[in-house]
Design a protein around this motif. Sequence first.
Motif, PDB file in Angstrom:
ATOM      1  N   ALA A   3       0.809  -1.219   0.000  1.00 49.75           N
ATOM      2  CA  ALA A   3       0.000   0.000   0.000  1.00 49.75           C
ATOM      3  C   ALA A   3       0.843   1.270   0.000  1.00 49.75           C
ATOM      4  O   ALA A   3       0.310   2.367  -0.129  1.00 49.75           O
ATOM      5  CB  ALA A   3      -0.933   0.008   1.208  1.00 49.75           C
ATOM      6  N   PHE A   4       2.153   1.118   0.137  1.00 52.99           N
ATOM      7  CA  PHE A   4       3.029   2.288   0.236  1.00 52.99           C
ATOM      8  C   PHE A   4       4.112   2.230  -0.840  1.00 52.99           C
ATOM      9  O   PHE A   4       5.270   1.939  -0.560  1.00 52.99           O
ATOM     10  CB  PHE A   4       3.664   2.353   1.631  1.00 52.99           C
ATOM     11  N   PRO A   5       3.726   2.506  -2.095  1.00 52.44           N
ATOM     12  CA  PRO A   5       4.676   2.371  -3.202  1.00 52.44           C
ATOM     13  C   PRO A   5       5.552   3.597  -3.435  1.00 52.44           C
ATOM     14  O   PRO A   5       6.476   3.550  -4.216  1.00 52.44           O
ATOM     15  CB  PRO A   5       3.748   2.154  -4.399  1.00 52.44           C
ATOM     16  N   GLU A   6       5.247   4.712  -2.754  1.00 54.05           N
ATOM     17  CA  GLU A   6       5.969   5.953  -3.050  1.00 54.05           C
ATOM     18  C   GLU A   6       7.319   6.025  -2.345  1.00 54.05           C
ATOM     19  O   GLU A   6       7.697   7.031  -1.761  1.00 54.05           O
ATOM     20  CB  GLU A   6       5.130   7.169  -2.644  1.00 54.05           C
ATOM     21  N   GLY A   7       8.042   4.934  -2.367  1.00 53.95           N
ATOM     22  CA  GLY A   7       9.363   4.940  -1.755  1.00 53.95           C
ATOM     23  C   GLY A   7       9.324   4.738  -0.255  1.00 53.95           C
ATOM     24  O   GLY A   7      10.364   4.666   0.405  1.00 53.95           O
ATOM     25  N   GLY A   8       8.128   4.624   0.301  1.00 50.80           N
ATOM     26  CA  GLY A   8       7.996   4.410   1.734  1.00 50.80           C
ATOM     27  C   GLY A   8       7.734   2.946   2.024  1.00 50.80           C
ATOM     28  O   GLY A   8       7.782   2.092   1.150  1.00 50.80           O
ATOM     29  N   ALA A   9       7.480   2.659   3.268  1.00 50.58           N
ATOM     30  CA  ALA A   9       7.207   1.278   3.656  1.00 50.58           C
ATOM     31  C   ALA A   9       6.367   1.271   4.927  1.00 50.58           C
ATOM     32  O   ALA A   9       6.506   2.143   5.780  1.00 50.58           O
ATOM     33  CB  ALA A   9       8.509   0.515   3.892  1.00 50.58           C
ATOM     34  N   PHE A  10       5.478   0.310   5.005  1.00 53.03           N
ATOM     35  CA  PHE A  10       4.690   0.154   6.214  1.00 53.03           C
ATOM     36  C   PHE A  10       5.630  -0.407   7.281  1.00 53.03           C
ATOM     37  O   PHE A  10       6.276  -1.438   7.072  1.00 53.03           O
ATOM     38  CB  PHE A  10       3.536  -0.814   5.943  1.00 53.03           C
ATOM     39  N   PRO A  11       5.764   0.279   8.421  1.00 55.83           N
ATOM     40  CA  PRO A  11       6.726  -0.144   9.449  1.00 55.83           C
ATOM     41  C   PRO A  11       6.602  -1.617   9.816  1.00 55.83           C
ATOM     42  O   PRO A  11       5.499  -2.146   9.958  1.00 55.83           O
ATOM     43  CB  PRO A  11       6.378   0.759  10.628  1.00 55.83           C
ATOM     44  N   ARG A  12       7.732  -2.254   9.972  1.00 57.78           N
ATOM     45  CA  ARG A  12       7.760  -3.693  10.256  1.00 57.78           C
ATOM     46  C   ARG A  12       6.979  -4.052  11.507  1.00 57.78           C
ATOM     47  O   ARG A  12       6.253  -5.043  11.530  1.00 57.78           O
ATOM     48  CB  ARG A  12       9.225  -4.123  10.438  1.00 57.78           C
ATOM     49  N   GLU A  13       7.090  -3.234  12.551  1.00 60.69           N
ATOM     50  CA  GLU A  13       6.391  -3.567  13.785  1.00 60.69           C
ATOM     51  C   GLU A  13       4.878  -3.513  13.626  1.00 60.69           C
ATOM     52  O   GLU A  13       4.137  -4.293  14.240  1.00 60.69           O
ATOM     53  CB  GLU A  13       6.830  -2.645  14.934  1.00 60.69           C
ATOM     54  N   MET A  14       4.388  -2.599  12.770  1.00 59.59           N
ATOM     55  CA  MET A  14       2.955  -2.512  12.519  1.00 59.59           C
ATOM     56  C   MET A  14       2.493  -3.684  11.658  1.00 59.59           C
ATOM     57  O   MET A  14       1.373  -4.174  11.797  1.00 59.59           O
ATOM     58  CB  MET A  14       2.613  -1.190  11.838  1.00 59.59           C
ATOM     59  N   LEU A  15       3.381  -4.112  10.763  1.00 62.92           N
ATOM     60  CA  LEU A  15       3.065  -5.253   9.909  1.00 62.92           C
ATOM     61  C   LEU A  15       3.047  -6.537  10.734  1.00 62.92           C
ATOM     62  O   LEU A  15       2.144  -7.369  10.607  1.00 62.92           O
ATOM     63  CB  LEU A  15       4.098  -5.355   8.788  1.00 62.92           C
ATOM     64  N   ASP A  16       4.029  -6.687  11.608  1.00 60.21           N
ATOM     65  CA  ASP A  16       4.117  -7.880  12.449  1.00 60.21           C
ATOM     66  C   ASP A  16       2.963  -7.966  13.440  1.00 60.21           C
ATOM     67  O   ASP A  16       2.549  -9.063  13.829  1.00 60.21           O
ATOM     68  CB  ASP A  16       5.440  -7.892  13.218  1.00 60.21           C
ATOM     69  N   ALA A  17       2.441  -6.822  13.851  1.00 60.82           N
ATOM     70  CA  ALA A  17       1.353  -6.802  14.831  1.00 60.82           C
ATOM     71  C   ALA A  17       0.102  -7.496  14.304  1.00 60.82           C
ATOM     72  O   ALA A  17      -0.712  -8.008  15.083  1.00 60.82           O
ATOM     73  CB  ALA A  17       1.028  -5.366  15.223  1.00 60.82           C
TER      74      ALA A  17
END
Length: 219
Positions: free
Chosen positions: A48-62
């Motif tokens: 969902a974050f293609p503009e050079g960003g990234a969904f934080p790993r901790e939020m993804l792991d949660a």
Amino acid sequence: MNKPFIRNHQYNLIRKQVKLLQQTCATVSDPKVVESVRGGVQTKLSEAFPEGGAFPREMLDAVTSLSTEEQFRQYLQSLEPYLDPFPQVTAKQLGKLFPKVKKLKTPELAGVDYRYVTYISWIDIALNKMFLVYHMNGQFVGIQGNFTPVNKGVCFLCNRHEQVALFSAITKWKPADASPDYYKAIGNYMCMDSEVCNRNITDVAALEKFIQAVTVKTH
């Protein structure tokens, strides 16, 4: 990490995916199916974050630990401080975007929660015009066009079946050999209620493509 980075359309996508996972956890007993859906949700959030960003790993792991209704609610609530709001805009700024419109009737801006705004749109019944404002490449862009209500239909922005109108805007582009009275209009079916659309939209690609097609003067 305290800098807002989640735009409205991205938050809508996250909510949609989290709701899918919540429904799966509540209705599916096969743990393999649940984990498959959970993995798919994590992939969607990451993409969902293609503009050079990234969904934080901790939020993804949660996401791997969510299973109850309360946990899902708290997860979405935990994301709210990171919502990146639409830049606040004034009636005067809106007026400058449409200098040829005399006595422009602007929408009521007081009380708008810009965290949940992807674009601003309103209708002037007297002029039979629809106005759209978006923030793109660091500046506000305004488009106006005729609108024709067509009852229910699929909005080209949010892809949801809603109350829509045919929004037709005249492009600034003209062929080199065009006559002085040449014009080309681009029309799309669009939600009449921008608040509804802003709650549903999960991707801005169609919106930005439309704006570029209308505003760019040369190919």
